[in-house]
Design a protein around this motif. Structure first.
Motif, PDB file in Angstrom:
ATOM      1  N   LYS A   1     -10.858  12.224  -3.771  1.00  0.00           N
ATOM      2  CA  LYS A   1      -9.523  12.067  -2.939  1.00  0.00           C
ATOM      3  C   LYS A   1      -8.257  11.553  -4.174  1.00  0.00           C
ATOM      4  O   LYS A   1      -7.293  11.501  -3.884  1.00  0.00           O
ATOM      5  N   GLY A   2      -8.789  11.609  -5.332  1.00  0.00           N
ATOM      6  CA  GLY A   2      -7.858  11.372  -6.458  1.00  0.00           C
ATOM      7  C   GLY A   2      -7.541   9.939  -6.427  1.00  0.00           C
ATOM      8  O   GLY A   2      -6.438   9.395  -7.268  1.00  0.00           O
ATOM      9  N   LYS A   3      -8.469   9.054  -5.973  1.00  0.00           N
ATOM     10  CA  LYS A   3      -7.943   7.606  -6.216  1.00  0.00           C
ATOM     11  C   LYS A   3      -8.881   6.814  -7.210  1.00  0.00           C
ATOM     12  O   LYS A   3      -8.928   5.607  -7.148  1.00  0.00           O
ATOM     13  N   ALA A   4      -9.732   7.608  -7.684  1.00  0.00           N
ATOM     14  CA  ALA A   4     -10.568   7.003  -9.191  1.00  0.00           C
ATOM     15  C   ALA A   4     -10.474   8.089 -10.234  1.00  0.00           C
ATOM     16  O   ALA A   4     -10.413   9.354  -9.781  1.00  0.00           O
ATOM     17  N   GLY A   5     -10.899   7.459 -11.520  1.00  0.00           N
ATOM     18  CA  GLY A   5     -10.988   8.319 -12.565  1.00  0.00           C
ATOM     19  C   GLY A   5     -12.447   8.801 -12.773  1.00  0.00           C
ATOM     20  O   GLY A   5     -13.513   8.459 -12.117  1.00  0.00           O
ATOM     21  N   SER A   6     -12.471   9.557 -13.763  1.00  0.00           N
ATOM     22  CA  SER A   6     -13.868  10.196 -14.102  1.00  0.00           C
ATOM     23  C   SER A   6     -15.059   9.091 -14.588  1.00  0.00           C
ATOM     24  O   SER A   6     -16.220   9.445 -14.445  1.00  0.00           O
ATOM     25  N   LYS A   7     -14.520   8.169 -15.272  1.00  0.00           N
ATOM     26  CA  LYS A   7     -15.338   6.925 -15.420  1.00  0.00           C
ATOM     27  C   LYS A   7     -16.167   6.278 -14.387  1.00  0.00           C
ATOM     28  O   LYS A   7     -17.340   5.860 -14.509  1.00  0.00           O
ATOM     29  N   LEU A   8     -15.643   6.288 -13.263  1.00  0.00           N
ATOM     30  CA  LEU A   8     -16.353   5.887 -12.015  1.00  0.00           C
ATOM     31  C   LEU A   8     -17.818   6.921 -11.852  1.00  0.00           C
ATOM     32  O   LEU A   8     -18.538   6.238 -11.147  1.00  0.00           O
ATOM     33  N   LEU A   9     -17.435   8.131 -11.975  1.00  0.00           N
ATOM     34  CA  LEU A   9     -18.663   8.861 -11.815  1.00  0.00           C
ATOM     35  C   LEU A   9     -19.770   8.731 -12.789  1.00  0.00           C
ATOM     36  O   LEU A   9     -20.912   8.789 -12.544  1.00  0.00           O
ATOM     37  N   GLU A  10     -19.329   8.523 -14.074  1.00  0.00           N
ATOM     38  CA  GLU A  10     -20.379   8.243 -15.174  1.00  0.00           C
ATOM     39  C   GLU A  10     -20.906   6.960 -14.764  1.00  0.00           C
ATOM     40  O   GLU A  10     -22.019   6.789 -15.184  1.00  0.00           O
ATOM     41  N   SER A  11     -20.268   5.881 -14.031  1.00  0.00           N
ATOM     42  CA  SER A  11     -20.881   4.743 -13.798  1.00  0.00           C
ATOM     43  C   SER A  11     -22.246   4.888 -12.868  1.00  0.00           C
ATOM     44  O   SER A  11     -23.159   3.999 -12.974  1.00  0.00           O
ATOM     45  N   TYR A  12     -22.206   5.908 -12.161  1.00  0.00           N
ATOM     46  CA  TYR A  12     -23.416   6.295 -11.153  1.00  0.00           C
ATOM     47  C   TYR A  12     -24.415   6.299 -12.077  1.00  0.00           C
ATOM     48  O   TYR A  12     -25.634   5.998 -11.731  1.00  0.00           O
ATOM     49  N   SER A  13     -24.466   7.099 -13.277  1.00  0.00           N
ATOM     50  CA  SER A  13     -25.402   7.371 -14.223  1.00  0.00           C
ATOM     51  C   SER A  13     -25.769   6.324 -14.999  1.00  0.00           C
ATOM     52  O   SER A  13     -26.945   5.621 -15.039  1.00  0.00           O
ATOM     53  N   GLU A  14     -24.854   5.262 -15.177  1.00  0.00           N
ATOM     54  CA  GLU A  14     -24.954   4.145 -16.095  1.00  0.00           C
ATOM     55  C   GLU A  14     -25.678   3.072 -15.495  1.00  0.00           C
ATOM     56  O   GLU A  14     -26.758   2.239 -15.761  1.00  0.00           O
ATOM     57  N   GLU A  15     -25.661   3.223 -13.948  1.00  0.00           N
ATOM     58  CA  GLU A  15     -26.346   2.340 -12.998  1.00  0.00           C
ATOM     59  C   GLU A  15     -27.475   2.550 -12.518  1.00  0.00           C
ATOM     60  O   GLU A  15     -28.504   2.006 -12.618  1.00  0.00           O
ATOM     61  N   ARG A  16     -27.759   3.830 -12.060  1.00  0.00           N
ATOM     62  CA  ARG A  16     -28.972   4.354 -11.627  1.00  0.00           C
ATOM     63  C   ARG A  16     -30.038   4.993 -12.372  1.00  0.00           C
ATOM     64  O   ARG A  16     -31.269   5.004 -11.944  1.00  0.00           O
ATOM     65  N   GLN A  17     -29.521   5.478 -13.537  1.00  0.00           N
ATOM     66  CA  GLN A  17     -30.739   5.987 -14.628  1.00  0.00           C
ATOM     67  C   GLN A  17     -31.443   5.003 -15.159  1.00  0.00           C
ATOM     68  O   GLN A  17     -32.884   5.096 -14.952  1.00  0.00           O
ATOM     69  N   PRO A  18     -31.104   3.666 -15.326  1.00  0.00           N
ATOM     70  CA  PRO A  18     -32.053   2.600 -15.705  1.00  0.00           C
ATOM     71  C   PRO A  18     -32.987   2.280 -14.501  1.00  0.00           C
ATOM     72  O   PRO A  18     -34.021   2.037 -14.651  1.00  0.00           O
ATOM     73  N   VAL A  19     -32.602   2.378 -13.241  1.00  0.00           N
ATOM     74  CA  VAL A  19     -33.373   2.057 -12.226  1.00  0.00           C
ATOM     75  C   VAL A  19     -34.246   3.159 -12.160  1.00  0.00           C
ATOM     76  O   VAL A  19     -35.507   3.057 -11.701  1.00  0.00           O
ATOM     77  N   ALA A  20     -33.929   4.459 -12.343  1.00  0.00           N
ATOM     78  CA  ALA A  20     -34.996   5.640 -11.879  1.00  0.00           C
ATOM     79  C   ALA A  20     -35.893   5.488 -13.302  1.00  0.00           C
ATOM     80  O   ALA A  20     -37.144   5.488 -12.833  1.00  0.00           O
ATOM     81  N   LYS A  21     -35.581   4.971 -14.229  1.00  0.00           N
ATOM     82  CA  LYS A  21     -36.716   4.951 -15.508  1.00  0.00           C
ATOM     83  C   LYS A  21     -37.592   3.626 -14.968  1.00  0.00           C
ATOM     84  O   LYS A  21     -38.856   3.639 -14.943  1.00  0.00           O
ATOM     85  N   GLN A  22     -36.968   2.589 -14.371  1.00  0.00           N
ATOM     86  CA  GLN A  22     -37.809   1.432 -14.213  1.00  0.00           C
ATOM     87  C   GLN A  22     -38.658   1.832 -12.834  1.00  0.00           C
ATOM     88  O   GLN A  22     -39.684   1.367 -12.864  1.00  0.00           O
ATOM     89  N   MET A  23     -38.472   2.471 -11.618  1.00  0.00           N
ATOM     90  CA  MET A  23     -39.037   2.970 -10.670  1.00  0.00           C
ATOM     91  C   MET A  23     -40.308   3.878 -11.201  1.00  0.00           C
ATOM     92  O   MET A  23     -41.375   3.449 -10.581  1.00  0.00           O
ATOM     93  N   VAL A  24     -40.204   4.683 -12.082  1.00  0.00           N
ATOM     94  CA  VAL A  24     -41.196   5.519 -12.562  1.00  0.00           C
ATOM     95  C   VAL A  24     -42.181   4.634 -13.281  1.00  0.00           C
ATOM     96  O   VAL A  24     -43.510   4.806 -13.114  1.00  0.00           O
ATOM     97  N   SER A  25     -41.714   3.753 -14.177  1.00  0.00           N
ATOM     98  CA  SER A  25     -42.748   2.922 -14.720  1.00  0.00           C
ATOM     99  C   SER A  25     -43.337   2.071 -13.709  1.00  0.00           C
ATOM    100  O   SER A  25     -44.602   1.762 -13.825  1.00  0.00           O
TER     101      SER A  25
END
Length: 593
Positions: free
Chosen positions: A349-373
């Motif tokens: 919608k043009g209400k946020a910049g690209s860093k907000l999308l990067e935050s998805y990876s910043e937040e959920r990638q460590p969770v992905a690693k933790q869940m596998v472990s």
């Protein structure tokens, strides 16, 4: 663009804002959430319909909270069950000797209060094949489009578009989907992840397993001792090859037997005839049974190093692949969707910049690693139980039954075996009562979180077992029962629903006065919530005061996924400037302070 087709210009094209490859739990949840935010979204699945077998079934508190936000929590409870969630029971066979049990998923007296304090929702047994139709209906009713029998063949992206080549198996025609973003929710063999060059760590195919789905009336073995899983420890076999675990799909006639097999002897171990013989052996008696499906799968231990590449995002099994131990699969998929959808909606919608999308990876990638472990550790931890008894590979049946006799004896040796066995069962709480591991995620390194310098306080040795509620930025807002117009309402019900919430208390009017203008200038909806002493919303129990970690006039900004994005422990001189500064970072937008 796509080398494997001819006459590309003659192929039908569909333009869409967000394209989702995959229509399982993660894809359908994402589609529903995006559609509710008025995003034009299309999801496709290579399969002819929703899941045709139970697959995942344990649905934990955090996943149920997402369904609560979607307004379908009660529907999930209706198709699920909680009665069999009370225990996990180890036995030599269902008709044979019970060796021990532990209470599970907070249903025991020792953990019930912990789970009740953690969430207004409760864990339930909701098999995937009956859950997915609800998610599908919700996505379609919300405005999403969903197509089945459509296989993603290839994915490519340019600077401002993503292109997916689809083959429709119903009409034997190709489609090209043009979208602003593509979400890869297409499972462990993800074409989206492969074609987009995502890097992974770990290993696929570590071991081989079977799910055998069958009908049999096992009421007489289970009704008086309900359990969600029944690991059988067969004397003469180890827990990996030769044994198996009964999983209750629906009490007490619908079941899955999960067992490991030797790939060198696959034909003799995985046929319907072999499965029937194994089921009867592990029940301990011959029963009338009907095998509905036999599906083979492998034990994987793999996660992506990043979950975002420009306009391509991956989630669910496309991003993290692990065994079902602890019931972490679908739950993590659904929470991936909850984290991503609001961010992607604002960006489109043009209400946020690209860093907000990067935050998805910043937040959920460590969770992905933790869940596998966590899943791998839980699976290996199950081996402690037969080892404590003295079962070992290559042991004769006679030797193994002697071990059971020793376990039941009054000798000093028997006492020692029973002690080791109880210690091994206690270890299983890490998997079956792992509240902290399921619900205690903290997003500490994220551009969408405004740190106040504090870190969540918890005891590292107990962080997987216990939940430590906190409002530290990057943590899920604690559940507390408040009174709204004379009725109980959870703090979780006051936030979410696709919008931000500014949360304050008595004396916090300064924060609230800024919300309307800020919402208008940003072009996004921001709710304002004030907990007072004698008003519409009150904290008569004092539970919110005990967990909020701010003064009455302090402030929290709670994101649409119910995570705290900003915290001020007390009123500031210029609340308007403070809120604008916080939203500028969260949304990655230049905002005048």
């Amino acid at each position: 663009m796509f080398e494997n087709i001819n006459n590309e210009k003659d192929i039908q094209r569909i333009e869409i804002q967000v394209f989702i490859a995959g229509a399982g739990p993660s894809g359908l949840t994402t589609a529903a959430l995006l559609a509710k935010s008025d995003i034009d979204v299309l999801a496709v699945s290579m399969h002819p319909g929703t899941a045709n077998s139970p697959r995942a079934h344990i649905t934990n508190l955090r996943a149920m909270e997402v369904f609560r936000d979607l307004g379908i929590e009660e529907k999930i409870y209706e198709i699920g069950s909680t009665i069999e969630m009370s225990n996990a029971i180890w036995c030599t066979s269902l008709a044979g000797k019970e060796l021990g049990r532990i209470s599970s998923w907070g249903k025991g007296d020792d953990r019930l209060s912990d789970y009740l304090k953690a969430s207004p929702s409760t864990t339930c047994n909701a098999p995937q094949h009956v859950m997915e139709p609800i998610l599908l209906d919700t996505a379609i009713e919300s405005g999403a489009r969903v197509l089945f029998n459509c296989e993603v063949l290839s994915v490519k992206q340019s600077q401002d578009k993503v292109f997916a080549l689809i083959f429709n198996h119903e009409n034997n025609e190709h489609l090209i989907i043009e979208s602003e973003y593509i979400v890869g929710a297409d499972g462990a063999r993800s074409v989206t992840a492969k074609d987009s060059g995502f890097d992974f760590e770990g290993e696929m195919g570590k071991a081989h397993a079977v799910n055998c789905w069958f009908d049999a009336d096992l009421t007489k073995y289970c009704e008086d001792r309900p359990a969600v899983i029944w690991p059988t420890l067969q004397p003469g076999n180890d827990d990996w090859i030769g044994g198996g675990t009964f999983v209750c799909v629906s009490p007490w006639k619908d079941w899955v037997l999960l067992f490991m097999y030797d790939p060198d002897n696959e034909e003799n171990e995985t046929s319907e005839k072999a499965c029937s013989a194994r089921i009867n052996k592990l029940i301990g008696e011959d029963v009338d049974l009907n095998i509905k499906a036999v599906s083979k799968w492998t034990i994987n231990s793999m996660y992506a190093k990043s979950l975002v590449k420009d306009r391509v995002i991956i989630m669910g099994d496309a991003a993290h692949r692990h065994p079902p131990a602890g019931g972490l699969g679908t739950n993590t998929c659904v929470q991936d969707a909850f984290n991503l959808a609001w961010k992607l909606a604002l960006i489109v919608k043009g209400k946020a910049g690209s860093k907000l999308l990067e935050s998805y990876s910043e937040e959920r990638q460590p969770v992905a690693k933790q869940m596998v472990s966590r899943a791998i550790t839980a699976m290996k931890g199950m081996q402690a139980v037969p080892q404590a008894l003295g079962f070992r590979p290559g042991q004769s049946e006679k030797e193994a039954w002697a071990v059971v006799d020793k376990f039941e004896s009054g000798s000093e040796e028997g006492k020692e075996v029973r002690k080791k066995f109880r210690e091994a069962l206690d270890l299983q709480n890490w998997q079956f009562n792992g509240l902290g591991g399921e619900a205690g995620h903290h997003y500490q390194k994220s551009s969408a979180v405004v740190s106040d310098g504090a870190k969540p306080v918890y005891h590292a040795e107990n962080e997987q077992l216990n939940l430590y509620p906190t409002t530290t930025p990057g943590s899920s807002i604690p559940h507390a029962w408040l009174q709204f117009e004379g009725k109980k309402v959870s703090t979780l019900d006051l936030v979410g629903k696709g919008v931000f919430t500014v949360f304050t208390g008595v004396g916090g009017e300064g924060w609230l006065e800024c919300v309307s203008k800020l919402s208008e200038s940003l072009g996004i909806e921001i709710n304002a919530v004030q907990v007072t002493v004698d008003g519409e919303l009150t904290d008569h129990y004092g539970t919110w005061a005990d967990s909020r970690e701010i003064e009455d006039d302090g402030c929290l900004i709670v994101r649409p996924d119910r995570f705290v994005a900003y915290r001020s422990k007390k009123m500031v001189l210029n609340p308007s400037k403070e809120l604008r500064k916080a939203f500028s970072q969260i949304l990655d937008l230049p905002i005048s302070f």
